[in-house]
Scaffold this motif. Structure first.
Motif, PDB file in Angstrom:
ATOM      1  N   GLN A  20       0.721  -1.309   0.109  1.00  0.00           N
ATOM      2  CA  GLN A  20       0.065  -0.022   0.035  1.00  0.00           C
ATOM      3  C   GLN A  20       0.740   1.185   0.076  1.00  0.00           C
ATOM      4  O   GLN A  20       0.412   2.079  -0.743  1.00  0.00           O
ATOM      5  CB  GLN A  20      -0.860   0.086   1.178  1.00  0.00           C
ATOM      6  N   TRP A  21       2.154   1.266   0.740  1.00  0.00           N
ATOM      7  CA  TRP A  21       2.862   2.328   0.688  1.00  0.00           C
ATOM      8  C   TRP A  21       3.533   2.757  -0.562  1.00  0.00           C
ATOM      9  O   TRP A  21       3.605   3.770  -0.903  1.00  0.00           O
ATOM     10  CB  TRP A  21       3.995   2.304   1.988  1.00  0.00           C
ATOM     11  N   THR A  23       2.449   1.555  -3.278  1.00  0.00           N
ATOM     12  CA  THR A  23       1.720   2.324  -4.397  1.00  0.00           C
ATOM     13  C   THR A  23       1.378   3.757  -4.012  1.00  0.00           C
ATOM     14  O   THR A  23       1.439   4.534  -4.951  1.00  0.00           O
ATOM     15  CB  THR A  23       0.436   1.513  -3.995  1.00  0.00           C
ATOM     16  N   GLU A  24       1.023   4.020  -2.847  1.00  0.00           N
ATOM     17  CA  GLU A  24       1.005   5.535  -2.461  1.00  0.00           C
ATOM     18  C   GLU A  24       2.265   6.462  -3.022  1.00  0.00           C
ATOM     19  O   GLU A  24       2.031   7.428  -3.142  1.00  0.00           O
ATOM     20  CB  GLU A  24       0.701   5.667  -1.124  1.00  0.00           C
ATOM     21  N   GLU A  51       8.736   4.397   5.461  1.00  0.00           N
ATOM     22  CA  GLU A  51       7.878   5.619   5.311  1.00  0.00           C
ATOM     23  C   GLU A  51       8.694   6.858   6.046  1.00  0.00           C
ATOM     24  O   GLU A  51       8.948   7.843   5.337  1.00  0.00           O
ATOM     25  CB  GLU A  51       6.276   5.647   5.790  1.00  0.00           C
TER      26      GLU A  51
END
Length: 134
Positions: A20-21, A23-24, A51
């Protein structure tokens, strides 16, 4: 799978959070798949650690493309705590490196920042100081 058995140890929620990260952060599904096939260990770490590292690198002046390149070339950096890299950054600043020079080192040879400050960098610099006019 036989080349990277550590992926069997990835907890689904950890792997999902990392995907998810990524992708973001702008990686495509294909980019994530390539990253996973080359560096599956990246998906075993905490999203928050990766992150935080990306945020700190942006503060240093890296753009997202440069950070994506570092993800591919030195994924182990994204397992490190930012405090460890900040200490190394401070050390290099203290011995006279500019931010631009530190940026170049990190861009060219990111694995150097994975080495221990006390076991590697300080003793080596002390040796250079002793024998060479630095």
């Amino acid at each position: 799978l036989h080349q990277h058995p550590q992926v069997l140890d990835v907890r689904p929620e950890v792997g999902d959070a990392m995907v998810q990260w990524l992708t973001e952060f702008g990686l495509s599904e294909l980019g994530i798949a390539k990253l996973f096939s080359k560096h599956p260990s990246l998906f075993t770490g905490a999203r928050s650690t990766a992150e935080s590292m990306a945020q700190w690198l942006e503060e240093l002046g890296f753009d997202k493309n440069s950070i994506r390149d570092l993800l591919d070339r030195a994924p182990a950096l994204f397992h490190l705590k930012v405090a460890n890299l900040k200490a190394k950054h401070s050390f290099f600043k203290g011995i006279g490196f500019s931010d631009a020079q530190i940026f170049q080192i990190l861009s060219r040879i990111p694995s150097l920042f994975g080495r221990s400050l006390d076991k590697n960098w300080k003793p080596r610099f002390a040796l250079l100081e002793k024998h060479v006019s630095v």
